[in-house]
Design an enzyme around this catalytic site. Structure first.
Site, PDB file in Angstrom:
ATOM      1  N   HIS A 294     -12.352  11.098  30.748  1.00  0.00           N
ATOM      2  CA  HIS A 294     -12.682  12.132  29.808  1.00  0.00           C
ATOM      3  C   HIS A 294     -13.683  12.825  30.525  1.00  0.00           C
ATOM      4  O   HIS A 294     -13.595  14.465  30.283  1.00  0.00           O
ATOM      5  CB  HIS A 294     -13.257  11.255  28.646  1.00  0.00           C
ATOM      6  CG  HIS A 294     -13.992  12.031  27.442  1.00  0.00           C
ATOM      7  ND1 HIS A 294     -13.430  12.753  26.417  1.00  0.00           N
ATOM      8  CD2 HIS A 294     -15.256  12.691  27.678  1.00  0.00           C
ATOM      9  CE1 HIS A 294     -14.183  13.557  25.851  1.00  0.00           C
ATOM     10  NE2 HIS A 294     -15.335  13.264  26.448  1.00  0.00           N
ATOM     11  N   GLU A 295     -14.679  12.254  31.460  1.00  0.00           N
ATOM     12  CA  GLU A 295     -15.717  13.120  31.772  1.00  0.00           C
ATOM     13  C   GLU A 295     -15.085  14.191  32.887  1.00  0.00           C
ATOM     14  O   GLU A 295     -15.531  15.307  33.016  1.00  0.00           O
ATOM     15  CB  GLU A 295     -16.746  12.422  32.686  1.00  0.00           C
ATOM     16  CG  GLU A 295     -17.270  11.527  31.555  1.00  0.00           C
ATOM     17  CD  GLU A 295     -18.144  12.335  30.511  1.00  0.00           C
ATOM     18  OE1 GLU A 295     -18.650  13.511  30.868  1.00  0.00           O
ATOM     19  OE2 GLU A 295     -18.415  11.692  29.423  1.00  0.00           O
ATOM     20  N   HIS A 298     -13.982  17.571  31.939  1.00  0.00           N
ATOM     21  CA  HIS A 298     -14.567  18.619  31.636  1.00  0.00           C
ATOM     22  C   HIS A 298     -14.675  19.638  32.974  1.00  0.00           C
ATOM     23  O   HIS A 298     -14.811  20.821  32.700  1.00  0.00           O
ATOM     24  CB  HIS A 298     -15.841  18.191  31.137  1.00  0.00           C
ATOM     25  CG  HIS A 298     -16.223  17.632  29.740  1.00  0.00           C
ATOM     26  ND1 HIS A 298     -15.610  18.222  28.606  1.00  0.00           N
ATOM     27  CD2 HIS A 298     -16.514  16.514  29.404  1.00  0.00           C
ATOM     28  CE1 HIS A 298     -15.866  17.446  27.889  1.00  0.00           C
ATOM     29  NE2 HIS A 298     -16.549  16.293  28.032  1.00  0.00           N
ATOM     30  N   GLU A 371     -13.829  18.789  23.552  1.00  0.00           N
ATOM     31  CA  GLU A 371     -13.891  17.365  23.499  1.00  0.00           C
ATOM     32  C   GLU A 371     -12.644  16.569  23.135  1.00  0.00           C
ATOM     33  O   GLU A 371     -12.298  15.801  23.794  1.00  0.00           O
ATOM     34  CB  GLU A 371     -15.103  16.802  22.508  1.00  0.00           C
ATOM     35  CG  GLU A 371     -16.434  17.121  22.931  1.00  0.00           C
ATOM     36  CD  GLU A 371     -17.014  16.369  24.196  1.00  0.00           C
ATOM     37  OE1 GLU A 371     -16.195  15.276  24.634  1.00  0.00           O
ATOM     38  OE2 GLU A 371     -17.645  16.923  24.941  1.00  0.00           O
ATOM     39  N   ASP A 375     -10.356  14.104  25.479  1.00  0.00           N
ATOM     40  CA  ASP A 375      -9.927  13.157  25.031  1.00  0.00           C
ATOM     41  C   ASP A 375      -8.343  13.206  25.458  1.00  0.00           C
ATOM     42  O   ASP A 375      -7.937  11.906  25.990  1.00  0.00           O
ATOM     43  CB  ASP A 375      -9.936  12.711  23.509  1.00  0.00           C
ATOM     44  CG  ASP A 375     -11.475  12.241  23.181  1.00  0.00           C
ATOM     45  OD1 ASP A 375     -11.891  12.026  24.211  1.00  0.00           O
ATOM     46  OD2 ASP A 375     -11.695  12.381  22.155  1.00  0.00           O
TER      47      ASP A 375
END
Length: 444
Positions: A294-295, A298, A371, A375
């Site tokens: 998930h990080e 970004h 976000e 996900d």
């Protein structure tokens, strides 16, 4: 009251009703904004209580929260303390403004005869120290009462005091030169808001490097993850995601708190992945891989640069408004303040701040979009079920708020609520575990 302040009051008094109208308008804006957000918080607590009660079985079985009432009590306590702090802060601000304390402080600095940048540095440095001292009792209660009761606090009083001193000095070292430079721009640069905008955008970019490498190590120890089962799991995610990064660290967040998280920061060769040691301890390798994926999303989806761009747009609007306000005579008159750049900036920030809060849904809209993309990337990289399990773990361990009221969510949430995220991940994985009518549904 200083003679200078008395003179300014005499001049302001000549404007009569207009000054009073502006003063009432400023107070109404500040109080009205705070009242609006207080109402949202109360509404949110009631909504959370009723929804958790209705979904008690799901909260217990899916999230592993043994006592949902404990979660509700924690959110009541943190919300109550936050509201108390906000209202007392507002009360102090209004007293300082309309009692003449603010004007006397500015007049006293002017009376020293010091160069304007020196006056500005003393003014902003004093404001930072005063704000930190005002925060002390609230932070003490939050750390050693609220967080202690719910088992999150791991700090000693000595460590807390050390962090307070270091944080205050660091805040002054970073903010005072920045704000003093803006004051200098006001009197020296033809269109100073453009110069201030460039300075603040540059500061945001610089913090991407300074925060993980200089600032965070002042508070936490970082251990580079170079080998072992955890590093193998990290490298596996990197390979699946098409990501290259040697800077992977575990941070001893448990030295302060029992909360857990992870983050990605930096760009180019400075990019760094940080895992809280509490997260490493509480989660399985599959769940850690999900959070990590998930990080990484970004970075893969250029969210970091998009957020920098959004900040640049925000700064452009704010400094354009400040450029007008600092030169407006009516800004100073209601509080009898001398018309000097640092006083104008302080007063202008007070006026702009409510509008920034009220327009937060614009920022949140984009953040929520990013976000959800992150996900989806995590689910595609390591699997939806693993990501859902990781989210359940985070919610349970952090006693996170689960079911925000739609209006509260609009103004406060830059991440989708965890039940919504979990449901999307289960659906992505094709699982029927919670993809039915018995599971909690998002608020319309």
């Amino acid at each position: 009251m200083s003679p200078l302040t008395a003179d300014f009051r005499t001049v302001a008094g000549q404007s009569g009703g207009m000054v009073s109208l502006v003063a009432v308008g400023l107070a109404a804006l500040l109080v009205g904004t705070e009242a609006f957000f207080t109402a949202l918080s109360v509404l949110n607590l009631r909504h959370e209580e009723s929804t958790v009660e209705a979904e008690r079985e799901w909260v217990t079985e899916e999230l592993g929260v043994e006592d949902p009432d404990e979660l509700l009590d924690y959110n009541r306590a943190t919300t109550g303390l936050s509201l108390l702090k906000q209202w007392l802060t507002l009360l102090v601000v209004l007293i300082v403004l309309f009692s003449g304390v603010f004007a006397d402080a500015v007049a006293a600095l002017q009376g020293t005869g010091w160069p304007l940048p020196v006056q500005a540095a003393v003014f902003f440095g004093g404001a930072i120290v005063a704000a930190q001292l005002f925060d002390v009792p609230f932070d003490l209660v939050n750390t050693f009462v609220v967080e202690e009761i719910w088992g999150f606090n791991n700090q000693s009083l000595g460590l807390w005091a050390r962090d307070l001193v270091v944080g205050t000095v660091l805040g002054a070292v970073l903010a005072v030169p920045l704000l003093t430079a803006v004051v200098w721009f006001v009197g020296s640069v033809p269109y100073w808001p453009a110069a201030a905008w460039a300075l603040f955008v540059g500061f945001v970019l610089a913090m991407q490097i300074l925060k993980p490498r200089v600032i965070d190590p002042l508070f936490y120890d970082f251990t580079k993850i170079e080998e072992g089962e955890l590093r193998d799991a990290v490298d596996d995610v990197f390979e699946r995601a098409g990501f290259v990064c040697e800077q992977v660290y575990e941070m001893d967040y448990s030295s302060r708190s029992g909360h857990s998280n992870a983050y990605f920061v930096g760009f180019g060769r400075t990019k760094r992945v940080v895992l809280f040691d509490t997260l490493v301890e509480d989660m399985s390798l599959d769940e850690i891989q999900s959070v990590l994926a998930h990080e990484l999303a970004h970075w893969k989806r250029n969210h970091i640069w998009k957020f920098v761009g959004l900040a640049a747009v925000r700064f452009a609007v704010v400094f354009a408004v400040l450029g007008y306000l600092v030169g407006a005579n009516w800004l100073y008159a209601p509080v009898w303040a001398p018309e000097t750049a640092y006083a104008g900036l302080a007063l202008a920030f007070l006026l702009v701040a409510p509008f920034q809060r009220l327009t937060s849904p614009l920022d949140n809209y984009l953040s929520l979009k990013y976000e959800r993309e992150a996900d989806a990337f995590a689910a595609d990289t390591v699997g939806g079920d693993s990501m859902a399990d990781a989210l359940a773990n985070l919610a349970s361990e952090n006693l996170a708020s689960l079911f925000p009221h739609p209006w509260y969510e609009t103004f406060h949430y830059d991440h989708p609520p965890i039940p919504e995220r979990m449901r999307r991940m289960r659906e992505f994985a094709g699982s029927d575990a919670t993809n039915d009518e018995s599971g909690p549904q998002p608020a319309d």
